[in-house]
Design a protein around this motif. Sequence first.
Motif, mmCIF file in Angstrom:
data_model
loop_
_atom_site.group_PDB
_atom_site.id
_atom_site.type_symbol
_atom_site.label_atom_id
_atom_site.label_comp_id
_atom_site.label_asym_id
_atom_site.label_seq_id
_atom_site.Cartn_x
_atom_site.Cartn_y
_atom_site.Cartn_z
ATOM 1 N N LEU A 101 0.837 -1.208 0.000
ATOM 2 C CA LEU A 101 0.000 0.000 0.000
ATOM 3 C C LEU A 101 0.876 1.264 0.000
ATOM 4 C CD1 LEU A 101 -3.106 0.302 0.106
ATOM 5 C CD2 LEU A 101 -2.868 0.797 2.537
ATOM 6 N N PRO A 102 0.587 2.196 -0.925
ATOM 7 C CA PRO A 102 1.470 3.369 -1.032
ATOM 8 C C PRO A 102 1.115 4.466 -0.030
ATOM 9 C CG PRO A 102 -0.174 3.445 -2.756
ATOM 10 C CD PRO A 102 -0.441 2.193 -1.972
ATOM 11 N N TYR A 114 -7.443 14.893 8.756
ATOM 12 C CA TYR A 114 -7.837 15.513 7.482
ATOM 13 C C TYR A 114 -9.236 16.123 7.529
ATOM 14 C CZ TYR A 114 -3.782 13.456 5.118
ATOM 15 O OH TYR A 114 -2.513 13.117 4.723
ATOM 16 N N ALA A 115 -10.189 15.436 8.178
ATOM 17 C CA ALA A 115 -11.568 15.955 8.189
ATOM 18 C C ALA A 115 -11.609 17.300 8.916
ATOM 19 C CB ALA A 115 -12.500 14.952 8.858
ATOM 20 N N LEU A 120 -9.551 21.283 0.365
ATOM 21 C CA LEU A 120 -8.686 22.175 -0.421
ATOM 22 C C LEU A 120 -7.566 22.810 0.403
ATOM 23 C CD1 LEU A 120 -11.436 23.967 -2.569
ATOM 24 C CD2 LEU A 120 -9.895 22.132 -3.313
ATOM 25 N N ALA B 148 -5.956 18.923 -6.019
ATOM 26 C CA ALA B 148 -6.800 19.644 -5.058
ATOM 27 C C ALA B 148 -7.224 18.767 -3.884
ATOM 28 C CB ALA B 148 -8.036 20.195 -5.773
ATOM 29 N N PHE B 149 -7.513 17.497 -4.166
ATOM 30 C CA PHE B 149 -8.081 16.641 -3.113
ATOM 31 C C PHE B 149 -7.146 15.491 -2.761
ATOM 32 C CE2 PHE B 149 -11.746 18.310 -5.604
ATOM 33 C CZ PHE B 149 -12.219 19.194 -4.644
ATOM 34 N N LYS B 151 -5.149 14.764 -0.284
ATOM 35 C CA LYS B 151 -5.159 14.162 1.059
ATOM 36 C C LYS B 151 -6.437 13.343 1.291
ATOM 37 C CE LYS B 151 -6.897 17.928 4.057
ATOM 38 N NZ LYS B 151 -7.620 18.734 3.052
ATOM 39 N N GLU B 152 -7.564 13.844 0.791
ATOM 40 C CA GLU B 152 -8.815 13.093 0.949
ATOM 41 C C GLU B 152 -8.773 11.799 0.122
ATOM 42 O OE1 GLU B 152 -8.728 16.362 0.258
ATOM 43 O OE2 GLU B 152 -9.682 17.308 1.980
ATOM 44 N N GLN B 154 -6.132 10.145 -0.801
ATOM 45 C CA GLN B 154 -5.198 9.203 -0.174
ATOM 46 C C GLN B 154 -5.872 8.472 0.988
ATOM 47 O OE1 GLN B 154 -1.784 10.762 2.071
ATOM 48 N NE2 GLN B 154 -0.530 9.271 0.997
ATOM 49 N N ALA B 155 -6.567 9.231 1.834
ATOM 50 C CA ALA B 155 -7.210 8.616 3.004
ATOM 51 C C ALA B 155 -8.273 7.609 2.574
ATOM 52 C CB ALA B 155 -7.831 9.700 3.882
ATOM 53 N N CYS B 158 -6.734 4.457 0.569
ATOM 54 C CA CYS B 158 -5.914 3.526 1.349
ATOM 55 C C CYS B 158 -6.681 2.886 2.499
ATOM 56 C CB CYS B 158 -4.665 4.225 1.870
ATOM 57 S SG CYS B 158 -3.502 4.629 0.551
ATOM 58 N N LEU B 168 -14.517 12.031 7.175
ATOM 59 C CA LEU B 168 -14.397 12.381 5.752
ATOM 60 C C LEU B 168 -15.600 11.814 4.989
ATOM 61 C CD1 LEU B 168 -10.601 11.696 5.056
ATOM 62 C CD2 LEU B 168 -11.752 13.899 4.959
ATOM 63 N N ILE B 173 -16.773 10.440 -1.948
ATOM 64 C CA ILE B 173 -15.515 10.386 -2.710
ATOM 65 C C ILE B 173 -15.450 9.096 -3.525
ATOM 66 C CG2 ILE B 173 -12.991 10.249 -2.483
ATOM 67 C CD1 ILE B 173 -13.264 12.128 -0.040
ATOM 68 N N LEU B 215 2.114 7.672 -2.837
ATOM 69 C CA LEU B 215 0.940 7.799 -3.702
ATOM 70 C C LEU B 215 1.160 8.832 -4.805
ATOM 71 C CD1 LEU B 215 -1.948 6.867 -4.241
ATOM 72 C CD2 LEU B 215 -2.759 8.687 -2.756
#
Lengths: 265, 274
Positions: A101-102, A114-115, A120, B148-149, B151-152, B154-155, B158, B168, B173, B215
């Motif tokens: 997994l990367p 993140y949330a 953006l 733009a997205f 990080k979202e 990636q989360a 994965c 999230l 998504i 990624l």
Amino acid sequence: MPRLVAMANEPALSLRDVTVKRRGRVALRMDALDLDKGRVLGVIGPNGAGKSTLLAAVCGLLRLSCGVVQLFGHDLAGPGASQARRDIALVMQAQDVDPRLPISVLESVMSGGYARRGWLRPPGRELARRASEMLELVGIGHLAGRPLGQLSGGEQQRAAIARALTQQPRVLLLDEPTSALDWRAQRDILGCIASLRERLGLTVLLATHDLNSLESLCHEVLCLKSGRPLWRGPAREALDADRLGGLYRAEVAVVSHGGRRVVLF
Amino acid sequence: MDAFLDAGFMRHAVLAGLFAGVACAVAGVFAVLMRLTFIGVCLAHAAFAGGLVGLLFGWDPLAGALVASLAAAAVIGPVADRGELSPDTAVGVVFSAMLGLAIFCLGLLPGPKTAGLNLFWGNILTVSRRDLWLLGTVAVAASLAIIAFFKEIQAVACHRRIARASGLPATAIFYGILFFTGLTVTACLPSVGGLLVYSLLINPAAAAYQLTYRLGRLFFLAALFGVVSCEGGLLIAWKLDVPAGASIVLVSSLLFLAAVACSPKKKAGSRAEG
């Protein structure tokens, strides 16, 4: 991002008349459940008792058929629910992670924030710093740059706890965090949870099969069977051979060993 | 090389290869990461069937392809999500239904079936200006969305369930990714074709997956391999006078084999199996 303001005397977590159905079958029915701030409630019961369903319903992974879940007095299905849910973090059972997994351990832990960071906006140094702190806190700071999938099961669970803490929750849900781990990793993870609870003052809901950790880790214990609460009481009273025998439908003995009470099947 | 680019149709083909390589590789990374590789072939056949329905009724085949691929994604997504059927079963049922519909429509098409078969095999050498615009828009939109997205994405890509539990909008998504895959497949239909687009989705992404744990690099390498496959395949087709689509697929397959041979992840993989 503004956080929920606790109302006076409100429990951290409160469930009222909650029913969760899965494939048409009632998987959980909970008339009333309150959990005060800073307390740890252990949830035990055989497979299929509704432990994971309870946690999934609280954190919004499962939709309620009816009833209300409140966090510090705020309805988790009402307006602003998505923001309120950010105050609840979930650590799932150990799962097989693709070793290819990367994603690095640090990136995975950062994703917990993140949330709250919002759309953006790049993760930023502050989130990376907080994630690194949490990795240090759970004892795997030296593994930050490693691919997540190359960690052992115990290390991955520590990373999962660090990810949950990076979310800056006020309520932590732990869904069988030591299942599928070897004996040593189980002890390490439970020790880690106990230490974090004391340091961070978190409110914790812990679903577990590890009955021998209940007394040292939990204030109270809730016994679930067939999706319904069977008994709730202080952790020191939970290790009762008759009750546990009835719960698991098995011969159970509780013995004292070195000042600790131990459950034997 | 000058002669290669002298012909107007070849310049169009080179641009189409560039855009298709990038768009397919990006969609492929999602499919490989989220273990949805068969969804690509299912959406491709749905797009093919939709395109044929469009031809049959005199509509724009690309509009039919888009509607059918998005409808297939809309069926597969919730069914796989709710666990009512295993994702493999859901994809398998939709795939066979779409294949049946495609062959049924092909049989009903009057006269020579060239237009219909073109949707199946594609023809990168006859790609129109409109098709180029569509492909370019999809490729640029995909690249911008990833930036733009990131990080979202990636989360969710994965560990989707955990991303959802952390607040999230993982389901939205996920559906966005399915929608984008359907759009990519549709945009590639005239140039790459419903059959070959699957190879272009999976091979470059699978090759890149062998080579990196980052990624960002995975997206970059997959796009690079996608473009190299397209342009390399075109060059081979030009030099040897062989079918372009098949050459593109063969180049992408060779790239995958080379990546597996050079993969630093082989040890990690065997450890996981052991």
